[in-house]
Motif scaffolding. Sequence first.
Motif, PDB file in Angstrom:
ATOM      1  N   ASP A   1       0.824  -1.202   0.000  1.00 46.33           N
ATOM      2  CA  ASP A   1       0.000   0.000   0.000  1.00 46.33           C
ATOM      3  C   ASP A   1       0.859   1.253   0.000  1.00 46.33           C
ATOM      4  N   PHE A   2       1.997   1.163  -0.691  1.00 47.35           N
ATOM      5  CA  PHE A   2       2.881   2.309  -0.860  1.00 47.35           C
ATOM      6  C   PHE A   2       3.072   2.554  -2.351  1.00 47.35           C
ATOM      7  N   PRO A   3       3.002   3.814  -2.790  1.00 49.04           N
ATOM      8  CA  PRO A   3       2.741   5.041  -2.042  1.00 49.04           C
ATOM      9  C   PRO A   3       1.263   5.384  -1.947  1.00 49.04           C
ATOM     10  N   ALA A   4       0.411   4.495  -2.426  1.00 49.10           N
ATOM     11  CA  ALA A   4      -1.030   4.696  -2.336  1.00 49.10           C
ATOM     12  C   ALA A   4      -1.661   3.349  -2.015  1.00 49.10           C
ATOM     13  N   ALA A   5      -2.971   3.316  -2.005  1.00 50.08           N
ATOM     14  CA  ALA A   5      -3.672   2.085  -1.653  1.00 50.08           C
ATOM     15  C   ALA A   5      -3.328   0.967  -2.630  1.00 50.08           C
ATOM     16  N   ALA A   6      -3.353  -0.271  -2.120  1.00 53.63           N
ATOM     17  CA  ALA A   6      -3.100  -1.429  -2.972  1.00 53.63           C
ATOM     18  C   ALA A   6      -4.113  -1.464  -4.107  1.00 53.63           C
ATOM     19  N   THR A   7      -3.680  -1.986  -5.255  1.00 55.40           N
ATOM     20  CA  THR A   7      -4.540  -2.079  -6.431  1.00 55.40           C
ATOM     21  C   THR A   7      -5.119  -3.484  -6.545  1.00 55.40           C
ATOM     22  N   PRO A   8      -6.173  -3.666  -7.333  1.00 55.65           N
ATOM     23  CA  PRO A   8      -6.778  -5.006  -7.461  1.00 55.65           C
ATOM     24  C   PRO A   8      -5.777  -6.040  -7.962  1.00 55.65           C
ATOM     25  N   ASP A   9      -5.950  -7.262  -7.498  1.00 58.09           N
ATOM     26  CA  ASP A   9      -5.077  -8.358  -7.907  1.00 58.09           C
ATOM     27  C   ASP A   9      -5.187  -8.586  -9.414  1.00 58.09           C
ATOM     28  N   VAL A  10      -4.041  -8.864 -10.026  1.00 53.56           N
ATOM     29  CA  VAL A  10      -3.985  -9.158 -11.457  1.00 53.56           C
ATOM     30  C   VAL A  10      -3.372 -10.537 -11.631  1.00 53.56           C
ATOM     31  N   SER A  11      -4.072 -11.415 -12.300  1.00 53.95           N
ATOM     32  CA  SER A  11      -3.548 -12.752 -12.551  1.00 53.95           C
ATOM     33  C   SER A  11      -2.559 -12.724 -13.708  1.00 53.95           C
ATOM     34  N   VAL A  12      -1.775 -13.781 -13.829  1.00 51.38           N
ATOM     35  CA  VAL A  12      -0.850 -13.886 -14.949  1.00 51.38           C
ATOM     36  C   VAL A  12      -1.621 -13.886 -16.261  1.00 51.38           C
ATOM     37  N   ASP A  13      -2.760 -14.571 -16.297  1.00 52.39           N
ATOM     38  CA  ASP A  13      -3.559 -14.599 -17.522  1.00 52.39           C
ATOM     39  C   ASP A  13      -4.057 -13.210 -17.900  1.00 52.39           C
ATOM     40  N   GLN A  14      -4.463 -12.416 -16.914  1.00 60.04           N
ATOM     41  CA  GLN A  14      -4.895 -11.049 -17.207  1.00 60.04           C
ATOM     42  C   GLN A  14      -3.740 -10.210 -17.736  1.00 60.04           C
ATOM     43  N   LEU A  15      -2.576 -10.381 -17.141  1.00 58.68           N
ATOM     44  CA  LEU A  15      -1.410  -9.625 -17.582  1.00 58.68           C
ATOM     45  C   LEU A  15      -1.033 -10.004 -19.009  1.00 58.68           C
ATOM     46  N   ILE A  16      -1.050 -11.290 -19.308  1.00 55.51           N
ATOM     47  CA  ILE A  16      -0.742 -11.744 -20.661  1.00 55.51           C
ATOM     48  C   ILE A  16      -1.761 -11.201 -21.656  1.00 55.51           C
ATOM     49  N   ALA A  17      -3.036 -11.231 -21.278  1.00 54.39           N
ATOM     50  CA  ALA A  17      -4.076 -10.712 -22.168  1.00 54.39           C
ATOM     51  C   ALA A  17      -3.847  -9.233 -22.458  1.00 54.39           C
ATOM     52  N   GLY A  18      -3.412  -8.485 -21.445  1.00 55.46           N
ATOM     53  CA  GLY A  18      -3.105  -7.080 -21.659  1.00 55.46           C
ATOM     54  C   GLY A  18      -1.961  -6.886 -22.640  1.00 55.46           C
ATOM     55  N   HIS A  19      -0.920  -7.695 -22.496  1.00 55.00           N
ATOM     56  CA  HIS A  19       0.207  -7.594 -23.428  1.00 55.00           C
ATOM     57  C   HIS A  19      -0.204  -7.988 -24.835  1.00 55.00           C
ATOM     58  N   ARG A  20      -1.036  -8.981 -24.969  1.00 52.45           N
ATOM     59  CA  ARG A  20      -1.500  -9.368 -26.313  1.00 52.45           C
ATOM     60  C   ARG A  20      -2.273  -8.215 -26.968  1.00 52.45           C
ATOM     61  N   THR A  21      -3.022  -7.466 -26.181  1.00 56.72           N
ATOM     62  CA  THR A  21      -3.730  -6.307 -26.725  1.00 56.72           C
ATOM     63  C   THR A  21      -2.746  -5.252 -27.218  1.00 56.72           C
ATOM     64  N   LEU A  22      -1.703  -4.978 -26.429  1.00 58.73           N
ATOM     65  CA  LEU A  22      -0.693  -4.009 -26.861  1.00 58.73           C
ATOM     66  C   LEU A  22      -0.024  -4.455 -28.155  1.00 58.73           C
ATOM     67  N   ILE A  23       0.267  -5.735 -28.262  1.00 57.67           N
ATOM     68  CA  ILE A  23       0.897  -6.268 -29.476  1.00 57.67           C
ATOM     69  C   ILE A  23      -0.017  -6.065 -30.683  1.00 57.67           C
ATOM     70  N   ARG A  24      -1.296  -6.405 -30.528  1.00 57.29           N
ATOM     71  CA  ARG A  24      -2.246  -6.248 -31.644  1.00 57.29           C
ATOM     72  C   ARG A  24      -2.330  -4.798 -32.090  1.00 57.29           C
ATOM     73  N   GLU A  25      -2.394  -3.884 -31.132  1.00 58.00           N
ATOM     74  CA  GLU A  25      -2.545  -2.481 -31.486  1.00 58.00           C
ATOM     75  C   GLU A  25      -1.287  -1.935 -32.165  1.00 58.00           C
ATOM     76  N   ALA A  26      -0.134  -2.379 -31.704  1.00 61.20           N
ATOM     77  CA  ALA A  26       1.108  -1.953 -32.348  1.00 61.20           C
ATOM     78  C   ALA A  26       1.197  -2.498 -33.766  1.00 61.20           C
ATOM     79  N   HIS A  27       0.876  -3.763 -33.939  1.00 64.32           N
ATOM     80  CA  HIS A  27       0.916  -4.362 -35.277  1.00 64.32           C
ATOM     81  C   HIS A  27      -0.060  -3.666 -36.229  1.00 64.32           C
ATOM     82  N   ALA A  28      -1.218  -3.265 -35.711  1.00 63.69           N
ATOM     83  CA  ALA A  28      -2.195  -2.582 -36.556  1.00 63.69           C
ATOM     84  C   ALA A  28      -1.663  -1.255 -37.073  1.00 63.69           C
TER      85      ALA A  28
END
Length: 419
Positions: A304-331
């Motif tokens: 909880d530094f330097p602000a309140a803790a953020t919602p938990d992110v699973s590995v699958d969610q993180l990977i899905a986020g990266h796949r979105t960045l890849i798609r947008e860059a390729h586009a």
Amino acid sequence: MQSTNTLRRAALALVTTAALALAPTALADTGHHGPAWRAAWAASPQSPTAPLGPNWSQQGFDNHTVRQVVRVTAGGTRTRIELTNRYGSTPLRITGATVARSGEGGGIRPGSLRHLRFDGRPAVTIPAGGTLLSDPANLSVEAFGSVTVTLYLAGATGPATFHHFSSATSYRATGDHRADVTGGAFTESSASWYFLSGVEVTGGRDTARRNGVVTFGDSITDGVGSTQDADHRYPDELAERLAAAGRPRAVLNHGIAGNQVVNDTTWAGEKALTRFRQDVLTEPGVRTVVVLEGINDIGGSTVDFPAAATPDVSVDQLIAGHRTLIREAHAKGLKVIGATLTPVKGSFYDTPANEAKRDAFNSWVRTSGAYDAVVDFDRAVADPADPGRILPAYDSGDGLHPNDAGYTAMAKALDLDEL
């Protein structure tokens, strides 16, 4: 008369079409009848906040001159700047602005000062949410030269859009000192950048339109742990390495300390999934993006530094986020290089669960083939005797952020052929 160039950052502006029409200078890369502009320096905008130490963003400015020094990684014969009011709640009035080659401290090199204009006028108002470019100035700059941008803000600005962690010194004076050659009037300093989000160049020996590199990420891209005013962030070191190898090109730093892929935060910028489109996909002259982000998603729910803790992110969610960045860059026709997450043992993110997530994510980066290429920053800075920990010679002291030597090691890990 309204500028005839086309607007480049409509999505970034986040304002209505009518408001965007007020922007006096277009945000265009190039047209068939104009020069090819290349981004030479950049910083990602953030909303006003102060979790990592005092700055001027929340109170803003009133009858102040702000002088900011940035080092460009591409040269040209003409220069223009990008100013942003992305997170402002009211229109921002820039009474006047200058650009010059940097001198010592808050000073500039005599004879290099150029008064900037905006669609032919010396002053400009940027709508709330808007971003604009100045008119070109006949100021030639060289790669790795420092440029000083000075803004005079005669009226109250309200809270200021800024970039929190600059690893560089900015200066403030009361009154109008935009044309001062010496830095004597600039008695206040800050380690942040304000309203300035880009410097672009055109002309010169480097005429390639698309060979720039964007480094996108969090504090390790931003340069936390590097020496103040020394330009030893890993993107700086990468630009120098490219130049030394006879492959000069701009390297733009779009890191924000604390930033996350999946979660917005009140203090570390909008999530990568939002700001990637605004910060990366609109940069002129870019060919490749290096993505290093995710450790704050993994660790943010456990501290909880330097602000309140953020919602938990699973590995699958993180990977899905990266796949979105890849798609947008390729586009957008960009090549994307994925980076493994660096060690955290001994840091405030050090838990067995966080380490398991980091290992799983890094395994995906190395083996999935989702990225066009991979740079293994994890192994580049890890202690061979204790791979979960940064090598002591590379540790800035907190177990998380590299020091200057560590950032140099990261820059050396990139395969220049892949860029």
